[in-house]
Scaffold this motif. Structure first.
Motif, mmCIF file in Angstrom:
data_model
loop_
_atom_site.group_PDB
_atom_site.id
_atom_site.type_symbol
_atom_site.label_atom_id
_atom_site.label_comp_id
_atom_site.label_asym_id
_atom_site.label_seq_id
_atom_site.Cartn_x
_atom_site.Cartn_y
_atom_site.Cartn_z
ATOM 1 N N GLU A 1 13.867 -14.048 7.141
ATOM 2 C CA GLU A 1 14.447 -12.945 7.912
ATOM 3 C C GLU A 1 15.779 -12.490 7.318
ATOM 4 N N ALA A 2 16.586 -13.444 6.834
ATOM 5 C CA ALA A 2 17.869 -13.093 6.219
ATOM 6 C C ALA A 2 17.657 -12.237 4.975
ATOM 7 N N ILE A 3 16.668 -12.595 4.150
ATOM 8 C CA ILE A 3 16.374 -11.830 2.938
ATOM 9 C C ILE A 3 15.838 -10.447 3.297
ATOM 10 N N GLN A 4 15.022 -10.369 4.329
ATOM 11 C CA GLN A 4 14.481 -9.078 4.744
ATOM 12 C C GLN A 4 15.577 -8.166 5.285
ATOM 13 N N VAL A 5 16.533 -8.738 6.018
ATOM 14 C CA VAL A 5 17.677 -7.938 6.481
ATOM 15 C C VAL A 5 18.469 -7.414 5.289
ATOM 16 N N SER A 6 18.666 -8.246 4.264
ATOM 17 C CA SER A 6 19.376 -7.820 3.059
ATOM 18 C C SER A 6 18.631 -6.695 2.352
ATOM 19 N N VAL B 1 12.732 -1.111 -5.332
ATOM 20 C CA VAL B 1 12.869 -2.557 -5.516
ATOM 21 C C VAL B 1 13.095 -3.259 -4.183
ATOM 22 N N SER B 2 13.937 -2.693 -3.329
ATOM 23 C CA SER B 2 14.205 -3.330 -2.039
ATOM 24 C C SER B 2 12.967 -3.340 -1.149
ATOM 25 N N LEU B 3 12.201 -2.240 -1.179
ATOM 26 C CA LEU B 3 10.950 -2.235 -0.425
ATOM 27 C C LEU B 3 9.956 -3.241 -0.996
ATOM 28 N N GLY B 4 9.876 -3.299 -2.337
ATOM 29 C CA GLY B 4 8.982 -4.260 -2.965
ATOM 30 C C GLY B 4 9.352 -5.694 -2.631
ATOM 31 N N ALA B 5 10.667 -6.000 -2.658
ATOM 32 C CA ALA B 5 11.112 -7.352 -2.312
ATOM 33 C C ALA B 5 10.822 -7.671 -0.850
ATOM 34 N N PHE B 6 10.965 -6.678 0.019
ATOM 35 C CA PHE B 6 10.689 -6.882 1.440
ATOM 36 C C PHE B 6 9.236 -7.296 1.661
ATOM 37 N N PHE B 7 8.311 -6.571 1.044
ATOM 38 C CA PHE B 7 6.894 -6.871 1.248
ATOM 39 C C PHE B 7 6.467 -8.134 0.497
ATOM 40 N N LEU B 8 7.098 -8.425 -0.640
ATOM 41 C CA LEU B 8 6.780 -9.658 -1.360
ATOM 42 C C LEU B 8 7.193 -10.897 -0.569
ATOM 43 N N THR B 9 8.330 -10.814 0.131
ATOM 44 C CA THR B 9 8.749 -11.942 0.963
ATOM 45 C C THR B 9 7.802 -12.143 2.143
ATOM 46 N N CYS B 10 7.153 -11.067 2.588
ATOM 47 C CA CYS B 10 6.152 -11.209 3.656
ATOM 48 C C CYS B 10 4.884 -11.887 3.142
ATOM 49 N N LEU B 11 4.496 -11.552 1.913
ATOM 50 C CA LEU B 11 3.258 -12.090 1.359
ATOM 51 C C LEU B 11 3.454 -13.467 0.739
ATOM 52 N N LEU B 12 4.593 -13.652 0.038
ATOM 53 C CA LEU B 12 4.869 -14.917 -0.654
ATOM 54 C C LEU B 12 6.122 -15.540 -0.061
ATOM 55 N N SER B 13 6.016 -15.997 1.167
ATOM 56 C CA SER B 13 7.183 -16.504 1.885
ATOM 57 C C SER B 13 7.765 -17.762 1.242
ATOM 58 N N GLU B 14 6.947 -18.556 0.567
ATOM 59 C CA GLU B 14 7.441 -19.789 -0.041
ATOM 60 C C GLU B 14 8.392 -19.517 -1.203
ATOM 61 N N PHE B 15 8.232 -18.362 -1.841
ATOM 62 C CA PHE B 15 9.061 -18.032 -3.012
ATOM 63 C C PHE B 15 10.021 -16.881 -2.710
ATOM 64 N N SER B 16 10.347 -16.685 -1.450
ATOM 65 C CA SER B 16 11.148 -15.519 -1.059
ATOM 66 C C SER B 16 12.541 -15.551 -1.676
ATOM 67 N N THR B 17 13.199 -16.713 -1.667
ATOM 68 C CA THR B 17 14.546 -16.801 -2.239
ATOM 69 C C THR B 17 14.533 -16.541 -3.735
ATOM 70 N N ALA B 18 13.585 -17.160 -4.434
ATOM 71 C CA ALA B 18 13.493 -16.955 -5.884
ATOM 72 C C ALA B 18 13.197 -15.496 -6.223
ATOM 73 N N ILE B 19 12.314 -14.866 -5.464
ATOM 74 C CA ILE B 19 11.968 -13.463 -5.710
ATOM 75 C C ILE B 19 13.181 -12.568 -5.497
#
Length: 268
Positions: free
Chosen positions: A141-146, A196-214
């Motif tokens: 959630e913190a990454i998605q807010v960012s 990029v921000s939209l892409g990162a948002f949806f990638l964190t939804c799909l690949l939650s385990e690698f959200s910080t690294a992404i």
């Protein structure tokens, strides 16, 4: 009754004209630079206040090794550098945008203030991504807010460019108007951060385990993406120009061949 209708019509015209009234470009740039500078300063103040190891802990827990103590705050420092790079690149895009703008309007000033409002939220994004750096639901959630803060900070810059294009003869330099090389590169630069921000948002939804690294990887890659955009735009425009020149040469050759033919051959 007639006077009331006239006054209402006049007020509507005034409001419409108010949005297109000229605004001091220098004051817009000065105010924006001040906001960017303060936001960047707030980031390092948070680092100095919350992410400096205690001398006693360095001696007891890390046996006097400062580097080991600092490594414990590695995610916080990584989040700081990523946030600072984001602020720096958004300032760079803002500078490039107003370098091409010859006259600002009140609507552009309003959009600029909205963009700066979300720029001011980047220290909040840094604190969220550094405090919730562990694998958890709060981290995602913190990454998605960012990502949301970065998206709105950049999409309002894109809106300023779009507004300038509606009356480009008065608001933009000639070399930055629609169809030119600089226009294509500016369009790509302004579209990069929203995408990029939209892409990162949806990638964190799909690949939650690698959200910080992404998230941090995208923050590091974006500076190189700006350079790649410049190269890609130049190659694309060169290819388009070469294709257009070849088509023109073919047309000229056909016209020369038709001119060399006799009238009877031309009719046949």
């Amino acid at each position: 009754g007639q006077r009331g209708d006239e006054e209402e019509h006049h007020s509507l015209e005034t409001f419409t004209f108010y949005l297109s009234e000229p605004l001091s470009k220098e004051r817009v740039e000065a105010f924006s630079d001040g906001v960017y500078a303060i936001v960047a300063t707030l980031l390092i103040l948070d680092i100095c206040e919350d992410n400096v190891p205690d001398p006693g802990a360095v001696e007891e827990k890390f046996h006097g090794s400062l580097l080991e103590a600092l490594s414990e705050y590695g995610p916080n420092y990584l989040a700081y550098f990523g946030s600072f790079v984001t602020i720096g690149l958004l300032w760079f895009v803002h500078h490039s945008l107003f370098l091409y703008v010859t006259k600002a309007t009140r609507l552009m000033g309003l959009l600029n203030i909205l963009s700066l409002a979300f720029i001011g939220g980047l220290p909040l994004a840094y604190q969220l991504t550094s405090e919730f750096a562990e694998k958890s639901h709060n981290e995602i959630e913190a990454i998605q807010v960012s990502c949301v803060i970065t998206f709105f900070a950049s999409i309002f810059q894109f809106a300023i460019w779009t507004t300038a294009l509606f009356n480009e003869e008065e608001t933009l330099h000639a070399f930055a108007r629609y169809g030119g090389k600089e226009h294509a590169f500016m369009f790509a630069k302004l579209a990069l951060y929203p995408c990029v921000s939209l892409g990162a948002f949806f990638l964190t939804c799909l690949l939650s385990e690698f959200s910080t690294a992404i998230f941090h990887l995208l923050q590091i890659i974006i500076p190189f993406a700006f350079l790649a955009l410049r190269i890609f735009v130049r190659i694309s425009l060169t290819a388009i120009n070469s294709v257009m020149s070849l088509s023109r040469q073919k047309v000229v050759l056909l016209e020369e061949e038709e001119a060399c033919l006799s009238p009877n051959e031309t009719l046949s």
